[in-house]
Scaffold this active site. Structure first.
Site, PDB file in Angstrom:
ATOM      1  N   ASP A 129     -10.462 -12.428  -9.130  1.00  0.00           N
ATOM      2  CA  ASP A 129     -10.053 -11.962 -10.460  1.00  0.00           C
ATOM      3  C   ASP A 129     -10.985 -12.465 -11.556  1.00  0.00           C
ATOM      4  O   ASP A 129     -10.761 -12.192 -12.736  1.00  0.00           O
ATOM      5  CB  ASP A 129      -8.610 -12.386 -10.753  1.00  0.00           C
ATOM      6  CG  ASP A 129      -8.396 -13.892 -10.702  1.00  0.00           C
ATOM      7  OD1 ASP A 129      -9.395 -14.640 -10.665  1.00  0.00           O
ATOM      8  OD2 ASP A 129      -7.220 -14.325 -10.697  1.00  0.00           O
ATOM      9  N   ASP A 131     -24.781 -20.565  -0.116  1.00  0.00           N
ATOM     10  CA  ASP A 131     -24.721 -20.130  -1.509  1.00  0.00           C
ATOM     11  C   ASP A 131     -24.267 -21.250  -2.436  1.00  0.00           C
ATOM     12  O   ASP A 131     -24.248 -21.066  -3.660  1.00  0.00           O
ATOM     13  CB  ASP A 131     -23.804 -18.910  -1.659  1.00  0.00           C
ATOM     14  CG  ASP A 131     -22.389 -19.177  -1.173  1.00  0.00           C
ATOM     15  OD1 ASP A 131     -22.217 -19.357   0.044  1.00  0.00           O
ATOM     16  OD2 ASP A 131     -21.464 -19.200  -1.994  1.00  0.00           O
ATOM     17  N   ASP A 185     -21.364 -26.706  -7.349  1.00  0.00           N
ATOM     18  CA  ASP A 185     -20.083 -26.083  -7.003  1.00  0.00           C
ATOM     19  C   ASP A 185     -19.079 -27.091  -6.455  1.00  0.00           C
ATOM     20  O   ASP A 185     -18.950 -27.280  -5.247  1.00  0.00           O
ATOM     21  CB  ASP A 185     -20.270 -24.931  -6.018  1.00  0.00           C
ATOM     22  CG  ASP A 185     -20.785 -23.678  -6.699  1.00  0.00           C
ATOM     23  OD1 ASP A 185     -20.764 -23.628  -7.944  1.00  0.00           O
ATOM     24  OD2 ASP A 185     -21.209 -22.753  -5.998  1.00  0.00           O
TER      25      ASP A 185
END
Length: 525
Positions: free
Chosen positions: A141, A268, A278
Site C-alpha cells: 500500500d 535488494d 533497510d
C-alpha cells in the site's frame, strides 16, 4: 535538475518550505534518466502530521534544526503532503534475490527520493519511506507504520553511534491514519539519508533484463561518484567488485562484533557502498546464541546471526554475476556470456575479485575481537581463546553486550577473592566454566604491554554499554502510541553515545526482562 512541477498535474502540492543554509540541491541518481526511475509526487496523508523523533546528529550536515523542521510547512514536506522547490521526488527500479530465490522486479515500493543535497561531507540523498504508492509497490500500500518507523529511526542512529556504516534517519513523522497490517496500525514516514541508496539489486535488475548499456551506465555512475580510484584500474568494473567486497566484509565484521542481526539480507537490501540498509526485523543479541534468528518470518534460519558472513558472500556472488558482462578482457566491450571463450575469463576474474571478501572479513573479524578483548597483539593461541569464548557464551546464553562491557573490569593480577567478585561472572549460570575461561584470559593478558587501566579504557571505547535491545524499542513504541515521544528521544540520545555512561538511564544497559522473550519482529512492516 527538473523541478517538482515535472511530477505534478497542478500546484496543489507546491511548498515554499526551506531553511537557511540548506545545502545546494543537484542531480545525482536522477541524471541516469527514466530507464532507472519514475518521477511522481508523494501521496498526501489523510491526517495531520506530528513529529515523533528528530536526530540532531543526522541533521547537522544539512544545517537543519528541530525547530526548523517542526513547523506546519516542514512537517508537510517530510510527511509527503507537499513538495518543496528543491525537491524532485522519484522512485527507483531494482530487482533481487529474496531468501535465496529470484524475486524479479522490485523497486522503491513505498520510498521516494526527494533530492540530493551537496553537504560538506559529500552528497546526501534525502528519501521518504512510507510516502505512498509507486509503480513498484506490487501488492503493498506504499505506507509505513509507526512501529517499524520508530525502530528504523532508532537503529539507524544507534548504528551511527556505534561507528558502523549506515543510512541515517533524520526524523519520524506520524499521522493518525489507519494502515492495515496484521492489525490496524498508525501511519508514519521516516526520512532516511545516505550518500546513495543504490543496492546490489539495481545491478541485478539491468543484468537480468539484458539491458547492458544501462548496466554500464549504473556502474559508471557508482564508480565516478563513490569509487573514483577504480577508474584508473585496467579493469574498473572488477576493481569496483573488489572494493564493494572489501567494504561489505568490513561491515559484516562490525555487525558480528556488536551482535547485530539484520534479519533480511536479501540482495535488494545490500548497499553498494557497504552501508547498513533497510532496518526491518533486525535485532541485537541479548543472550548469545550463534544461531539466533531475529526475523520471525525467517523460518529456515537463512539469515541467522552466524550465517550473516556467508550470506553476504552469497550476495556478492549475485552482484558479481550481474557485473559479468562488464568483466571481460576488454572493459570497453560487453562480454558475450553465451560464448564460453569470452565468458570463462570473466567468470574467473570475478571469482578472483571476490577473494578479497574472505581475506578482509577474516582480518577484520579477528581485529575487532582482539580489540573487544583488549588485546593489542596477535598471538598463535588467540583463535582458540576466541573459539572457547564463543562456545562458553553460546552454551550459557550469556548476555553478549554485558559480558564484553564487564570484561574490562578484569585485571591480569586479580587475587582469587578479586576474581570471584568481578561482575563479569554474573552473566553466567555456570560460573566454574566461566572462571576457567577467565583464568586463560588473565594468562593471555600477561603478554600484553598496556597497563590494566589503559586496556580497560580502550575496551570501553569498543564495547558499548548500550545497544537497541528489542524491549527498549518496544517500550518507546508503546509510549509513542499514546503520544508520549519522550522515550523515543531519551533512547535516541543515549544510543548516539553508546560507549558513555548516562546517569539516570542505567536501566537501558540492563539485560532483557523475561517478557521480552515473547517479542517477535517480522517482515510485516
Amino acid at each position: 535538475m527538473p523541478t517538482s512541477a515535472a511530477v505534478q498535474t497542478d500546484d496543489s502540492l507546491a511548498s515554499p518550505f526551506d531553511w537557511p543554509g540548506r545545502p545546494h540541491a543537484a542531480p545525482g541518481f536522477a541524471r541516469l534518466g527514466e530507464r532507472f526511475l519514475t518521477r511522481l509526487p508523494p501521496v498526501p496523508m489523510p491526517a495531520a502530521p506530528y513529529l515523533v523523533g528528530f536526530s540532531p546528529e543526522a541533521a547537522a550536515p544539512l544545517g537543519l534544526s528541530r525547530a526548523g523542521l517542526d513547523t506546519p510547512a516542514g512537517l508537510d514536506v517530510f510527511v509527503g503532503n507537499a513538495i518543496a522547490a528543491w525537491s524532485d521526488p522519484l522512485a527507483t527500479v531494482y530487482s533481487g534475490h529474496q531468501f535465496g530465490v529470484w524475486a524479479g522486479q522490485l523497486g522503491d515500493g513505498r520510498a521516494l527520493l526527494l533530492a540530493e543535497l551537496q553537504t560538506a561531507d559529500g552528497p546526501c540523498e534525502v528519501q521518504l519511506k512510507g510516502a505512498g504508492l509507486t509503480p513498484y509497490s506490487r501488492m503493498g500500500d506504499g505506507r509505513a507504520v509507526l512501529r517499524s518507523s520508530i525502530r528504523e529511526f532508532l537503529c539507524s542512529e544507534a548504528m551511527a553511534g556505534l561507528g558502523i556504516p549506515t543510512t541515517r534517519a533524520l526524523c519520524v513523522i506520524g499521522a493518525d491514519a489507519p494502515v492495515r497490517r496484521e492489525t490496524i496500525e498508525t501511519a508514519a514516514v521516516v526520512t532516511r539519508l545516505a550518500p546513495s541508496f543504490v543496492r546490489f539489486g539495481h545491478f541485478e535488475h539491468f543484468a537480468a533484463n539484458e539491458k547492458l548499456p544501462e548496466l554500464r551506465a549504473l556502474a559508471d555512475f557508482v564508480i565516478d561518484r563513490f569509487y573514483p580510484a577504480c577508474r584508473a584500474e585496467p579493469q574498473p568494473y572488477l576493481a569496483l567488485l573488489r572494493e564493494v567486497g572489501r567494504r561489505t566484509a568490513a561491515l559484516i565484521a562490525q555487525w558480528q562484533a556488536v551482535g547485530f542481526c539484520h534479519g533480511v539480507m536479501n540482495t535488494d537490501n545490500m548497499s553498494i557502498l557497504g552501508l547498513t540498509l533497510d532496518y526491518g526485523p533486525f535485532g541485537f543479541l541479548d543472550g548469545f546464541d550463534a544461531n539466533h534468528i531475529c526475523n520471525h518470518s525467517d523460518t529456515g534460519g537463512r539469515y541467522a546471526y552466524a550465517q550473516q558472513p556467508q550470506i553476504a558472500y552469497w550476495n556478492l556472488f549475485c552482484l558479481a554475476q550481474a557485473l559479468l558482462p562488464l568483466c571481460g578482457s576488454d572493459p570497453t566491450a560487453f562480454t558475450d556470456l553465451s560464448d564460453e571463450a569470452q565468458a570463462q575469463p570473466a567468470i574467473d576474474a570475478a571469482q578472483e575479485a571476490l577473494l578479497v571478501y574472505r581475506d578482509t572479513y577474516g582480518e577484520a573479524f579477528y581485529a575487532r575481537y582482539r580489540a573487544k578483548l583488549g588485546l593489542t597483539q596477535a598471538h598463535d593461541g588467540d583463535e582458540a581463546l576466541f573459539g572457547d569464548l564463543f562456545k562458553l557464551l553460546h552454551t550459557q546464553r550469556a548476555d553478549y553486550t554485558l559480558f564484553f562491557r564487564h570484561l574490562a573490569d578484569v585485571r591480569r593480577d586479580d587475587t582469587p577473592a578479586q576474581a570471584q567478585a568481578r561482575t563479569v561472572r554474573d552473566v553466567f549460570f555456570d560460573r566454574d566454566s566461566a572462571d576457567a575461561w577467565l583464568a586463560a584470559y588473565r594468562q593471555r593478558l600477561q603478554t600484553e604491554p598496556a597497563p590494566d587501566a589503559a586496556r580497560a579504557e580502550a575496551m570501553r571505547r569498543v564495547n558499548p554499554k548500550y545497544v537497541l535491545r528489542n524491549h527498549l524499542a518496544e517500550i518507546a513504541i508503546r509510549r509513542a502510541g499514546e503520544k508520549d515521544f519522550s522515550e523515543v528521544e531519551n533512547l535516541r540520545a543515549v544510543l548516539a553515545r553508546p560507549f558513555d555512561d548516562h546517569p539516570g538511564f542505567e536501566h537501558y544497559a540492563g539485560p532483557a526482562p523475561d517478557w521480552a522473550a515473547s517479542l517477535e519482529v517480522s517482515c510485516s512492516s
